[in-house]
Structure formats: C-alpha cells, structure tokens
Design a protein around this motif. Sequence first.
Motif, PDB file in Angstrom:
ATOM      1  N   SER A  33      11.118  -0.215  36.763  1.00  0.00           N
ATOM      2  CA  SER A  33      12.036   0.680  37.464  1.00  0.00           C
ATOM      3  C   SER A  33      11.715   2.128  37.122  1.00  0.00           C
ATOM      4  N   THR A  34      11.905   3.003  38.095  1.00  0.00           N
ATOM      5  CA  THR A  34      11.692   4.425  37.864  1.00  0.00           C
ATOM      6  C   THR A  34      12.737   5.009  36.927  1.00  0.00           C
ATOM      7  N   GLU A  99       7.099   1.590  50.102  1.00  0.00           N
ATOM      8  CA  GLU A  99       6.435   1.151  48.885  1.00  0.00           C
ATOM      9  C   GLU A  99       5.638   2.291  48.259  1.00  0.00           C
ATOM     10  N   ARG A 102       8.021   4.658  46.473  1.00  0.00           N
ATOM     11  CA  ARG A 102       8.454   4.112  45.179  1.00  0.00           C
ATOM     12  C   ARG A 102       7.332   4.216  44.147  1.00  0.00           C
TER      13      ARG A 102
END
Length: 253
Positions: A33-34, A99, A102
């Motif tokens: 996760s960012t 994508e 992200r």
Amino acid sequence: MPIDLAARLRDVDPRLRLGAAVAACCVAAGARSTRTPAALLLVACAALRLQGMTAGAILRAFAPPAWIGGIAAALALLLTRGEPLLPDAAFPLGAVTREGARAAAAIAARVLAAAAVLRWLARAAAPAEIDAALAGLGAPAALVELLALARRFAGVLQRAADSAWSAAALRGGFARPVAAARSAGAVAGVVALRTLERSEQAAVAMQLRGYRGRLPVAAPRPSAPAANLAFAAAALAALALSVAAGLGAGAAR
C-alpha cells in the motif's frame, strides 16, 4: 524544560539507529500500500523537525531523490497498462491508467520515504558511528572500508563536478542542445579523470601512513540501556503504525 533530542540520540547504541533506518527502508520498499511509505515519510519528517531541521531544509534535501523518484514514477505512469484513468481525455492523459497511477504513487512514496529515513540517519549518527555500527553488526571489513572511502571522496568529486560544470557554462557550453550534450560528456570525463587521480594519491598517502589492508574503525561509545529501550520502543511503534496504515487501506478496499 526542552529535551535535547540530539544528545538523547547519542546515548542510543548506533547499531539500533542503523537497524531502525534499514528496517524502515525495507518496510517502505516492500509495502503493498502507498499509505505505509507515506506514513514512514511523515514520521521521518517529524523526526527531522524534532532534530531542529527547518521545513525549507527538509524540502531542499528531497530535491536529488525527487528527480530519481519522479523519473521512475513517470515511466511507471506511462508504461503500465490497464484501465484508462481518463478515457475521454486526449493523449498523453488518455494513456494514463489506474494501475499506472497507483504504481507511480507507490514508487514516489517509497523513494521519498527512504530518502527521509536516510537523511534522519545522517543527522542522528556520525559517520564514524555508522562505521562502528556496521563493524559491530558483522559487516565485511571491505564493505565498511568501501563506504568510508566513498563518503570521504564524495565531497571532493562534488567540488570537481561543480568546477568543471561552471567552467563549461562560462564558455557557453550549454547554449545549444548539441553543445550541452558535448559539455556534459566533457564534465563526466573530467570527473572520471579526477577520480582516478585522487584515488592514486589517496592510495599512496594511505600506504605512507601505514595502511596494511584494513582501515581502523573507532570503538562505539557506551550506550545507555534506558535510552536504547526507549528508542527501540519508539521505532517499533512507528513501524507498526506505518504497517497498520497500509493494512487498514487494504482492508478498506
């Protein structure tokens, strides 16, 4: 009464400081996760502020890694295939995918988080302490010596590059694209030659001073058990909160 954070950090074992920085970089690089590297970035920036670093100085410190992260993020944004983020937009915005967005955000967050953590380590531990920590953790002597010599040469090579770049600019070497490429190559050649010259001079100087294949590493100063325990607890809490932020984001999706 204000707390002298720098003095408190000097009471912490340098191996703990180095280990915390390496663990934070590994967590930022391996997070899915960012939000995890973003949380680590905020924690590292807060630690730098507590160490007395101004917000402007923190932003300036991010300039070199921001270039690297920006290029990597741009490549991920443009080359990652998937569902279009803006299907009705014209090129190049129409080529951006969800994508890719992200992936670009994750790369940028990881690079900036690692840069902030390493900047904190540079302010929290002196170079000699980092060398002692590496040696105390069992790192190969050749690696410790390589890092020590690279650190000492970094400033010399930076000054050589700045001098060559300024000389080329004063001669109008960057007025046109072709001339700029030629000047950049000349600057790189000057830096390479200076590197060889300085390395030969350093090797001769080290031999004259009794170098026998291993640089001496200073013994680490005694640490305070209470400071070690408090630092370990704070580092584990920061890592746990960062990981929890990423896991919470994954559960929400």
